[in-house]
Design an enzyme around this catalytic site. Structure first.
Site, PDB file in Angstrom:
ATOM      1  N   LYS A 134       0.875  -1.184   0.000  1.00 23.36           N
ATOM      2  CA  LYS A 134       0.000   0.000   0.000  1.00 23.36           C
ATOM      3  C   LYS A 134       0.900   1.219   0.000  1.00 23.36           C
ATOM      4  O   LYS A 134       1.896   1.265   0.717  1.00 23.36           O
ATOM      5  CB  LYS A 134      -0.878  -0.051   1.253  1.00 23.36           C
ATOM      6  CG  LYS A 134      -1.398   1.271   1.774  1.00 23.36           C
ATOM      7  CD  LYS A 134      -2.482   1.022   2.829  1.00 23.36           C
ATOM      8  CE  LYS A 134      -2.502   2.080   3.904  1.00 23.36           C
ATOM      9  NZ  LYS A 134      -3.514   1.813   4.947  1.00 23.36           N
TER      10      LYS A 134
ATOM     11  N   ASP B 128     -11.874   3.678   5.582  1.00 26.26           N
ATOM     12  CA  ASP B 128     -11.127   3.558   6.837  1.00 26.26           C
ATOM     13  C   ASP B 128     -11.748   4.566   7.824  1.00 26.26           C
ATOM     14  O   ASP B 128     -12.693   4.234   8.552  1.00 26.26           O
ATOM     15  CB  ASP B 128      -9.637   3.838   6.550  1.00 26.26           C
ATOM     16  CG  ASP B 128      -8.749   3.906   7.778  1.00 26.26           C
ATOM     17  OD1 ASP B 128      -9.270   3.829   8.896  1.00 26.26           O
ATOM     18  OD2 ASP B 128      -7.511   4.067   7.634  1.00 26.26           O
TER      19      ASP B 128
HETATM   20  O1  OSB Z   1      -4.662   5.365   7.275  1.00 25.86           O
HETATM   21  O2  OSB Z   1      -4.157   3.342   7.525  1.00 25.86           O
HETATM   22  C1  OSB Z   1      -3.960   4.524   7.801  1.00 25.86           C
HETATM   23  C2  OSB Z   1      -0.910   4.838  10.090  1.00 25.86           C
HETATM   24  C3  OSB Z   1      -1.340   5.831  10.953  1.00 25.86           C
HETATM   25  C4  OSB Z   1      -2.570   6.404  10.750  1.00 25.86           C
HETATM   26  C5  OSB Z   1      -3.375   5.987   9.705  1.00 25.86           C
HETATM   27  C6  OSB Z   1      -2.964   4.971   8.852  1.00 25.86           C
HETATM   28  C7  OSB Z   1      -1.684   4.427   9.022  1.00 25.86           C
HETATM   29  C8  OSB Z   1      -1.115   3.417   8.147  1.00 25.86           C
HETATM   30  C9  OSB Z   1       0.001   2.568   8.689  1.00 25.86           C
HETATM   31  O3  OSB Z   1      -1.401   3.295   6.986  1.00 25.86           O
HETATM   32  C10 OSB Z   1      -0.433   1.216   9.040  1.00 25.86           C
HETATM   33  C11 OSB Z   1       0.621   0.458   9.785  1.00 25.86           C
HETATM   34  O4  OSB Z   1       1.580   0.017   9.154  1.00 25.86           O
HETATM   35  O5  OSB Z   1       0.485   0.298  11.020  1.00 25.86           O
HETATM   36 MG    MG Z   2      -6.050   4.334   6.026  1.00 28.09          MG
END
Ligand code: OSB
Ligand code: MG
Length: 373
Positions: A166, A243
């Site tokens: 991602k 999300d």
């Molecule tokens: O939007 O998924 C997200 C990290 C901090 C806040 C929001 C997000 C994220 C990540 C990292 O995408 C996910 C991870 O590797 O823990």
């Molecule tokens: Mg996200």
């Protein structure tokens, strides 16, 4: 969870601040450290751990570690004090009077579930009704100055056999970046996460993602929007994954009925815990919506909850679960997450979350402590 908790002897809060191996940049912030609020609940000499997924600043959600501390200390712990012969479900029901603050509630629920599983002498996944199985891995790459930096990270990830990649995008760092990645890696399972950087007026630009055969685009529009995502999904082929917008079962119901997404990123902290995540997964399964487990750069404690969650049926897409060494040189727990040679991750097998907190590291990284009971 009908099992009684018993009399709670101690509730302690730690805030730890761990340096990140490399800064993590999203469309909303650039983080160099992970600040995590940890909760330890002790009952009959057994202790359960929970981690709050809030950040120091309210950029991903309105909750912060400070608001979580306030809610836990002034509202949730007073309810816990009343617990003598209550079950986890009864305690969680008593939390419903407090609106929102899912991350604070999830931290308490986490600790209670770890405690309960340890009392029963079983791993957390068994308590949840999951199956012991290895889970898939995935990385989330922050926003970088140029595509070359992303390509270098993907090269290493592919070598390690990560199951999907991602990449974070934002306006101006999107189409050209994805094009550069697809030029080198035409086949890898790839997705993007915009963390709400676009608006419906960006429709024409968002349509351009369609040519890259992406697994999904995560949260393109506002953090609390459901309706405009349904408008967008009708115009783009790339599946939308929500999300930030999904904070409850009701949000998921609205989104699914409107056609706002076909995939949901279940972050147990964002939706209020493991049990509601399980209900959400079931609801999505019943409505042919795919789910996966997201991450919030958790320490080993929160990461363990994400691992156990993914043993539930329905978590069939690789999530944001990657190796500890991508985030921390030193974590606070004894078992770092590592990939098997085929890219899968093995669930810790001990009682509860199956990992132990290293006291010396907890003390070293601790920036705050309070004993609430
Ligand atoms: O939007 O998924 C997200 C990290 C901090 C806040 C929001 C997000 C994220 C990540 C990292 O995408 C996910 C991870 O590797 O823990
Ligand atoms: Mg996200």
């Amino acid at each position: 969870m009908k099992e009684k908790i018993g009399k709670i002897e101690r509730v302690e809060i730690y805030i730890v601040t761990l340096p990140l191996v490399r800064p993590f940049e999203t469309s909303f912030a650039k983080e160099t450290h992970k600040e995590a609020l940890l909760l330890k609940i002790t009952c009959s000499g057994i202790c359960g751990w929970g981690e709050c997924v809030a950040s120091p600043a309210p950029y991903y959600s309105y909750e912060t570690n400070e608001t979580a501390y306030h809610i836990i200390k002034d509202f949730l712990v007073p309810l816990l004090r009343k617990v003598k012969n209550s079950s986890v479900n009864e305690v969680l029901n008593s939390f419903k009077r407090i609106r929102g603050h899912n991350m604070a509630k999830a931290a308490v629920e986490n600790a209670l579930l770890d405690l309960l599983a340890k009392k029963k002498g079983i791993p957390l996944y068994e308590l949840l009704g999951g199956k012991s199985r290895r889970i898939m891995s995935g990385i989330s790459i922050g926003i970088k100055a140029n595509p070359a930096e992303i390509l270098e990270i993907i090269n290493k990830a592919v070598e390690k056999k990560y199951h999907r990649i991602k990449m974070k995008v934002k306006r101006g760092k999107d189409i050209e970046f994805v094009k550069a990645v697809r030029r080198e890696f035409s086949e890898i399972p790839l997705m993007v996460d915009a963390n709400s950087d676009y608006s419906i007026e960006d429709m024409d630009n968002l349509k351009k993602f369609d040519e890259f055969n992406l697994m999904m685009i995560e949260q393109p529009l506002d953090h609390d929007d459901i309706y405009f995502h349904s408008v967008l999904q009708k115009e783009i082929r790339t599946p939308i994954c929500l999300d930030e917008s999904i904070k409850s079962l009701k949000d998921a119901e609205s989104a699914i009925h409107l056609g706002s997404c076909t995939i949901i990123n279940i972050k147990q902290g964002r939706v209020g815990g493991m049990l509601i995540s399980k209900d959400l997964q079931q609801y999505c399964s019943d409505h042919s919506i795919k789910v996966w487990s997201g991450g919030m750069l958790e320490t080993g404690i929160g990461r363990a909850f994400n691992l156990h969650l993914q043993t539930l049926p329905g978590f069939n897409l690789p999530g944001d679960t990657s190796e500890t060494c991508r985030y921390f040189e030193e974590d606070i727990v004894d078992k770092p997450v590592v990939l098997d040679p085929d890219g899968f991750i093995t669930i810790p097998q001990g009682e509860g979350i199956g990992i132990r907190v290293i006291t010396e590291r907890l003390d070293r990284f601790k920036t705050f402590y309070d004993k609430l009971i």
